[in-house]
Design an enzyme around this catalytic site. Structure first.
Site, PDB file in Angstrom:
ATOM      1  N   ILE A   1     -10.695 -11.198  10.542  1.00 12.86           N
ATOM      2  CA  ILE A   1     -11.905 -11.754  10.708  1.00 12.86           C
ATOM      3  C   ILE A   1     -12.171 -12.504   9.382  1.00 12.86           C
ATOM      4  CG2 ILE A   1     -14.267 -11.506  11.194  1.00 12.86           C
ATOM      5  CD1 ILE A   1     -13.851  -9.400  12.823  1.00 12.86           C
TER       6      ILE A   1
ATOM      7  N   MET B   1      -7.911  -3.662  11.309  1.00 13.30           N
ATOM      8  CA  MET B   1      -7.019  -4.008  12.464  1.00 13.30           C
ATOM      9  C   MET B   1      -6.109  -2.809  13.114  1.00 13.30           C
ATOM     10  SD  MET B   1      -5.733  -7.669  11.346  1.00 13.30           S
ATOM     11  CE  MET B   1      -4.828  -8.277  12.791  1.00 13.30           C
ATOM     12  N   GLU B   2      -6.427  -1.666  12.413  1.00 10.50           N
ATOM     13  CA  GLU B   2      -5.722  -0.523  12.989  1.00 10.50           C
ATOM     14  C   GLU B   2      -6.556   0.997  13.143  1.00 10.50           C
ATOM     15  OE1 GLU B   2      -4.971  -1.735   9.881  1.00 10.50           O
ATOM     16  OE2 GLU B   2      -3.584  -3.303  10.610  1.00 10.50           O
TER      17      GLU B   2
ATOM     18  N   GLY C   1     -12.371  -5.711   5.845  1.00  7.96           N
ATOM     19  CA  GLY C   1     -13.340  -6.667   5.335  1.00  7.96           C
ATOM     20  C   GLY C   1     -14.789  -6.128   5.535  1.00  7.96           C
TER      21      GLY C   1
ATOM     22  N   GLU D   1       0.864  -1.340   0.027  1.00  9.06           N
ATOM     23  CA  GLU D   1      -0.040  -0.063  -0.143  1.00  9.06           C
ATOM     24  C   GLU D   1       1.020   1.216  -0.142  1.00  9.06           C
ATOM     25  OE1 GLU D   1      -3.585  -2.066   2.590  1.00  9.06           O
ATOM     26  OE2 GLU D   1      -2.192  -0.989   3.753  1.00  9.06           O
TER      27      GLU D   1
ATOM     28  N   ASP E   1     -12.512  -8.048   1.251  1.00  7.32           N
ATOM     29  CA  ASP E   1     -12.826  -9.252   1.332  1.00  7.32           C
ATOM     30  C   ASP E   1     -14.106  -9.174   2.324  1.00  7.32           C
ATOM     31  OD1 ASP E   1     -12.371  -9.760   4.515  1.00  7.32           O
ATOM     32  OD2 ASP E   1     -10.568  -8.770   3.713  1.00  7.32           O
TER      33      ASP E   1
HETATM   34  N1  SAH Z   1      -2.386 -12.122   4.837  1.00  8.78           N
HETATM   35  C1  SAH Z   1      -1.696 -10.791   5.181  1.00  8.78           C
HETATM   36  C2  SAH Z   1      -2.278 -10.382   6.268  1.00  8.78           C
HETATM   37  C3  SAH Z   1      -2.941  -9.307   6.418  1.00  8.78           C
HETATM   38  S1  SAH Z   1      -3.815  -8.720   7.928  1.00  8.78           S
HETATM   39  C4  SAH Z   1      -0.265 -10.914   4.962  1.00  8.78           C
HETATM   40  O1  SAH Z   1       0.206 -11.948   4.965  1.00  8.78           O
HETATM   41  O2  SAH Z   1       0.376  -9.902   5.054  1.00  8.78           O
HETATM   42  C5  SAH Z   1      -5.075  -7.914   7.216  1.00  8.78           C
HETATM   43  C6  SAH Z   1      -4.775  -6.495   6.885  1.00  8.78           C
HETATM   44  O3  SAH Z   1      -5.805  -6.029   6.101  1.00  8.78           O
HETATM   45  C7  SAH Z   1      -4.847  -5.532   8.388  1.00  8.78           C
HETATM   46  O4  SAH Z   1      -3.941  -4.534   7.812  1.00  8.78           O
HETATM   47  C8  SAH Z   1      -6.222  -5.157   8.460  1.00  8.78           C
HETATM   48  O5  SAH Z   1      -6.412  -3.793   8.670  1.00  8.78           O
HETATM   49  C9  SAH Z   1      -6.848  -5.309   7.062  1.00  8.78           C
HETATM   50  N2  SAH Z   1      -8.097  -6.441   6.762  1.00  8.78           N
HETATM   51  C10 SAH Z   1      -8.479  -6.575   5.728  1.00  8.78           C
HETATM   52  N3  SAH Z   1      -9.500  -7.442   5.521  1.00  8.78           N
HETATM   53  C11 SAH Z   1      -9.686  -7.773   7.131  1.00  8.78           C
HETATM   54  C12 SAH Z   1     -10.631  -8.616   7.839  1.00  8.78           C
HETATM   55  N4  SAH Z   1     -11.553  -9.392   7.274  1.00  8.78           N
HETATM   56  N5  SAH Z   1     -10.352  -8.493   9.303  1.00  8.78           N
HETATM   57  C13 SAH Z   1      -9.519  -7.591   9.542  1.00  8.78           C
HETATM   58  N6  SAH Z   1      -8.480  -6.920   9.159  1.00  8.78           N
HETATM   59  C14 SAH Z   1      -8.618  -7.084   7.848  1.00  8.78           C
END
Ligand code: SAH
Length: 261
Positions: free
Chosen positions: A178, A199-200, A85, A19, A223
């Site tokens: 989630i 998450m932030e 999400g 990003e 998602d």
């Molecule tokens: N799979 C990713 C991890 C991403 S965690 C990796 O391997 O790098 C998800 C990130 O996207 C977090 O910064 C959060 O803010 C956002 N996010 C997107 N979809 C989300 C969901 N369903 N639940 C929680 N955070 C989500």
């Protein structure tokens, strides 16, 4: 390297590297400051002073980074752009949400305090700054109007970006990716106006509120926070969310009037 403080600096926070990368290519007069194991990239974007930083994922990472931006760079506003999400079936992957309020969905000190309330603060929701919010809404609307200029027809078809919409409302944050429709359903029942989960955002909002600092949280829906949430997540972030961030923030800075000190 000592930091020279620039007035009217915007702090830009990212959770994921993909990003930040697109925007980093456009930064001018770039200086990198390494503080507390993060690179704070100071410079100008389309004529405006900025500091951008990869905070990492989760509430602690976001809160700690926000504090550094305030303390070391004296930013006068803060924007997080990332993905989230969907928490409402009305929202589709590729839509954009801008938070008018944020809440920490994993804060629960009940029965001592009501669920979601930050103990001893009397607050569960933090509200975004009206002017900054409005300016970003305009930048997003402008971006959506010319989507075809940013993406190839095949990419628009692949990610179904034909009818992208902008939504404004509640975003909830917690230290959880989630990916379970039951968890999401329970949360939506507790918070009927919830639009998206991430998450932030709410951690940044809480720190900004302590400092009376303007902030905005904008999120592209990546998602549906259900069992399919991990599918193509990184491909979406790279191919769709990162160009969204670039296009929207470019509009925002190009439209922004340079404040007179
Ligand atoms: N799979 C990713 C991890 C991403 S965690 C990796 O391997 O790098 C998800 C990130 O996207 C977090 O910064 C959060 O803010 C956002 N996010 C997107 N979809 C989300 C969901 N369903 N639940 C929680 N955070 C989500």
């Amino acid at each position: 390297m000592s930091i020279s403080i620039k007035p009217n600096t915007t702090g830009l926070i990212f959770a994921m590297r993909e990003e930040q990368e697109g925007l980093e290519a456009f930064i001018q007069h770039k200086k990198v400051h390494r503080i507390a194991k993060r690179d704070f990239i100071q410079g100008e974007l389309w004529g405006h002073p900025v500091v951008m930083v990869l905070a990492g994922i989760g509430k602690v990472a976001a809160a700690s980074t926000t504090n550094q931006l305030i303390h070391h760079f004296q930013v006068n506003q803060l924007i997080l752009s990332g993905v989230a999400g969907a928490a409402d079936p009305f929202l589709k992957v590729g839509d954009i949400v801008i938070a008018d309020a944020l809440l920490q969905h994993d804060m629960d000190a009940s029965p001592l305090f009501p669920r979601f309330e930050i103990p001893l603060s009397g607050k569960s929701r933090f509200f975004a700054h009206k002017n900054l919010h409005k300016e970003l809404q305009n930048a997003i609307a402008q971006f959506i109007q010319v989507m075809q200029e940013h993406f190839s027809a095949s990419l628009i078809a692949e990610f179904q970006l034909q009818n992208v919409k902008l939504h404004t409302g509640l975003i909830a944050s917690g230290d959880q990716f989630i990916h379970d429709s039951k968890v999401l359903k329970e949360l939506k029942q507790a918070l009927p106006d919830l639009l998206a989960v991430e998450m932030e955002g709410a951690a940044i909002a809480q720190v900004c509120e302590e400092h009376d600092l303007a902030f905005a949280i904008l999120r592209t829906i990546s998602d549906s926070a259900d069992e399919t949430a991990h599918v193509d997540f990184l491909s979406f972030v790279k191919n769709v969310a990162a160009p969204y961030t670039l296009g929207i923030l470019k509009n925002y800075f190009e439209n922004r009037k340079i404040p007179v000190d």
